[in-house]
Write an enzyme that holds these catalytic residues in place. Structure first.
Site, PDB file in Angstrom:
ATOM      1  N   GLU A 168      26.869   4.715  25.476  1.00 48.15           N
ATOM      2  CA  GLU A 168      26.583   5.206  26.831  1.00 48.15           C
ATOM      3  C   GLU A 168      27.649   6.139  27.397  1.00 48.15           C
ATOM      4  O   GLU A 168      28.132   5.938  28.509  1.00 48.15           O
ATOM      5  CB  GLU A 168      26.369   4.012  27.775  1.00 48.15           C
TER       6      GLU A 168
ATOM      7  N   ASP B  69      13.080  -3.386  25.040  1.00 50.83           N
ATOM      8  CA  ASP B  69      12.317  -4.320  25.862  1.00 50.83           C
ATOM      9  C   ASP B  69      11.483  -3.491  26.831  1.00 50.83           C
ATOM     10  O   ASP B  69      11.761  -2.320  27.072  1.00 50.83           O
ATOM     11  CB  ASP B  69      13.190  -5.367  26.590  1.00 50.83           C
TER      12      ASP B  69
ATOM     13  N   HIS C  32      15.018   0.729  26.517  1.00 51.27           N
ATOM     14  CA  HIS C  32      14.711  -0.171  27.635  1.00 51.27           C
ATOM     15  C   HIS C  32      13.672   0.542  28.492  1.00 51.27           C
ATOM     16  O   HIS C  32      13.976   1.505  29.180  1.00 51.27           O
ATOM     17  CB  HIS C  32      15.959  -0.455  28.465  1.00 51.27           C
TER      18      HIS C  32
ATOM     19  N   ASN D 184      25.245   5.161  20.605  1.00 51.69           N
ATOM     20  CA  ASN D 184      24.138   4.390  21.178  1.00 51.69           C
ATOM     21  C   ASN D 184      23.978   4.735  22.662  1.00 51.69           C
ATOM     22  O   ASN D 184      24.972   4.850  23.382  1.00 51.69           O
ATOM     23  CB  ASN D 184      24.485   2.897  21.033  1.00 51.69           C
TER      24      ASN D 184
ATOM     25  N   GLU E 118      17.635  -1.512  21.343  1.00 50.02           N
ATOM     26  CA  GLU E 118      17.668  -2.555  22.386  1.00 50.02           C
ATOM     27  C   GLU E 118      16.313  -2.658  23.088  1.00 50.02           C
ATOM     28  O   GLU E 118      16.234  -2.779  24.304  1.00 50.02           O
ATOM     29  CB  GLU E 118      18.757  -2.247  23.427  1.00 50.02           C
TER      30      GLU E 118
HETATM   31  C1  XIL Z   1      23.470  -6.433  28.645  1.00 43.02           C
HETATM   32  C2  XIL Z   1      23.306  -7.914  28.336  1.00 43.02           C
HETATM   33  O1  XIL Z   1      21.999  -8.121  27.853  1.00 43.02           O
HETATM   34  C3  XIL Z   1      23.559  -8.737  29.575  1.00 43.02           C
HETATM   35  O2  XIL Z   1      23.546 -10.122  29.260  1.00 43.02           O
HETATM   36  C4  XIL Z   1      24.899  -8.354  30.176  1.00 43.02           C
HETATM   37  O3  XIL Z   1      25.071  -9.045  31.397  1.00 43.02           O
HETATM   38  C5  XIL Z   1      24.975  -6.878  30.424  1.00 43.02           C
HETATM   39  O4  XIL Z   1      24.730  -6.189  29.228  1.00 43.02           O
HETATM   40  N1  XIL Z   1      22.883  -1.575  27.317  1.00 43.02           N
HETATM   41  C6  XIL Z   1      23.691  -2.183  26.381  1.00 43.02           C
HETATM   42  C7  XIL Z   1      23.767  -3.649  26.311  1.00 43.02           C
HETATM   43  O5  XIL Z   1      24.262  -1.482  25.536  1.00 43.02           O
HETATM   44  O6  XIL Z   1      25.021  -4.096  25.881  1.00 43.02           O
HETATM   45  C8  XIL Z   1      23.413  -4.279  27.631  1.00 43.02           C
HETATM   46  O7  XIL Z   1      23.388  -5.699  27.459  1.00 43.02           O
HETATM   47  C9  XIL Z   1      22.082  -3.749  28.116  1.00 43.02           C
HETATM   48  C10 XIL Z   1      22.147  -2.277  28.338  1.00 43.02           C
END
Ligand code: XIL
Length: 432
Positions: free
Chosen positions: A232, A349, A316, A280, A347
């Site tokens: 990020e 969802d 996401h 990422n 990641e």
């Molecule tokens: C999130 C976790 O799922 C949570 O439990 C935590 O509080 C915050 O981080 N991008 C990422 C992940 O790269 O590491 C994040 O994970 C979600 C967004």
């Protein structure tokens, strides 16, 4: 293929609020050891970039219709080789991936595809205290990302003092179940311990970054062969989530400029020359301004000979993210892979809170986005950000607009039963 313009806010993954805790870990507490450590420090984290979640204009859920893009997948029966833990390999050719003829788990569908495709999940220490969670996680997945336990605040809570226990627990569990592990994440503005957030000056920051990367990669060298080296690094305007992309201010960028990326990858390469090294990010999933920016950034790295092997697309979808589309996703993944890189959905969802994404849209997205990856041989895997709805990080995070409701974002329900989303993913993995 649709694209969903949820014109929502995106301060999102900056995790302005409530990000330090692994949401939804209720019942067991085993993760507490790590999250606790993390929690005390990460509140101050964000490297000064914590940004507030300002409103959101709640975009129209929009759009309909979707036909997966696709190059016309092969339909013949799969070879059925692809042993457990079998590599991310096979990523060389342009030939379409061949699906398995049948499979009883996602993991099996991935392992029997030719080339194989990794099916991953974010795993939490707390989850591993639950037998149903463990059973589903190991049966259905071949790839593990620690949800929080390998972040900087968990691993190096005090300068130069490393805390391996919670991460070792997850990594050893994965290895004992013949799963691969991706290390997440070496350099990130978020979930930093307070001491790291307050570093300044090029020498200090470089020294801390080098020590962290070397120690962490060194510790896991025999067990972890892929790393999110930088996570990020790009920021956008919060009103669109993809507009006006630019390098994100952070302790690393502020001290070292954009060169911190090259440096981090070079240090990682020195530490483990055989590891796969990834960049990422979120909201780079479809064709959009942020994805264009990251594409140019990564292309520059490739051209400079920086040792980057892959790009992870977080995927996401739903509040507060704002984009997704099957054909767009396919084209976007393809252009990155054409740089010679692996790509990975890292990641995934799909948040249903506030009904910004309808149930039908969610099913179509799950199918079409998984299909987009499946049809691209250099898309080496799909990781879902959790196992079951009840434990999703989205449930407890204000940016996700759940207000106490379940995000209904994953493939298994609270009782660890398969949902319709699971069936859509399976369909896509079997070429249906
Ligand atoms: C999130 C976790 O799922 C949570 O439990 C935590 O509080 C915050 O981080 N991008 C990422 C992940 O790269 O590491 C994040 O994970 C979600 C967004």
């Amino acid at each position: 293929m649709r694209s969903v313009p949820l014109t929502l806010l995106l301060s999102a993954f900056l995790c302005a609020t409530g990000c330090s805790d692994s949401g939804g870990e209720g019942e067991t507490g085993g993760a507490g050891a790590t999250s606790g450590t993390a929690g005390t420090t990460s509140g101050t984290g964000g490297a000064g970039t914590t940004s507030s979640v300002t409103s959101g204009t709640g975009g129209a859920p929009g759009v309909t219709s979707s036909v997966a893009s696709g190059t016309g997948g092969a339909t013949s029966a799969a070879s059925g080789t692809g042993g457990a833990g079998g590599g991310t390999g096979g990523a060389g050719g342009e030939e379409a991936r061949v699906p398995a003829a049948s499979a009883s788990t996602l993991r099996e569908a991935g392992e029997k595809a030719n080339p194989p495709i990794l099916i991953g999940a974010a795993i939490s220490g707390g989850g591993l205290n639950n037998n149903d969670y463990k059973r589903v996680a190991a049966a259905e997945h071949s790839y593990v990302t620690a949800e929080n336990e390998m972040k900087w605040d968990a691993l190096e809570p005090n300068a130069g003092q490393f805390s391996w226990g919670a991460a070792d627990n997850i990594v050893n569990w994965a290895v004992s179940n013949r799963m691969q592990v991706k290390g997440h994440t070496l350099v990130w503005h978020n979930q930093l311990p307070g001491w790291a957030s307050s570093l300044s000056g090029a020498a200090q920051v470089e020294q801390a970054m080098r020590r962290h990367i070397e120690n962490v990669m060194g510790h896991f060298k025999d067990r972890v062969h892929t790393w999110d080296v930088v996570n990020e690094a790009v920021l956008t305007d919060s009103d669109t989530g993809v507009g006006n992309p630019r390098m994100r201010p952070s302790v690393f960028f502020n001290a070292l400029g954009e060169g911190f990326l090259d440096l981090a990858f070079e240090i990682a390469k020195e530490q483990d020359p055989t590891a796969k090294l990834y960049y990422n990010d979120y909201s780079i999933d479809a064709l959009n301004d942020k994805a264009d920016f990251v594409y140019e950034m990564v292309k520059g790295m490739v051209e400079r000979g920086v040792p980057i092997d892959g790009v992870g697309f977080q995927m996401h979808i739903g509040p507060p993210n704002n984009e997704a589309g099957g054909a767009d996703v396919a084209a976007n993944l393809k252009r990155f892979s054409d740089l010679g890189l692996e790509v990975l959905i890292s990641e995934m969802d799909i948040n249903r809170c506030s009904n910004q994404v309808t149930a039908e849209e969610q099913l179509a997205y799950y199918h079409d986005i998984v299909e987009a990856c499946f049809q691209l041989p250099k898309c080496v895997g799909i990781t879902f950000w959790g196992i079951n709805d009840g434990r999703s990080w989205l449930n407890g995070w204000s940016g996700a607009l759940c207000n106490g409701q379940s995000s209904q974002s994953l493939l298994f329900n609270d009782q660890y039963q398969k949902k319709e989303t699971y069936n859509k993913v399976m369909d896509a993995l079997l070429g249906r």
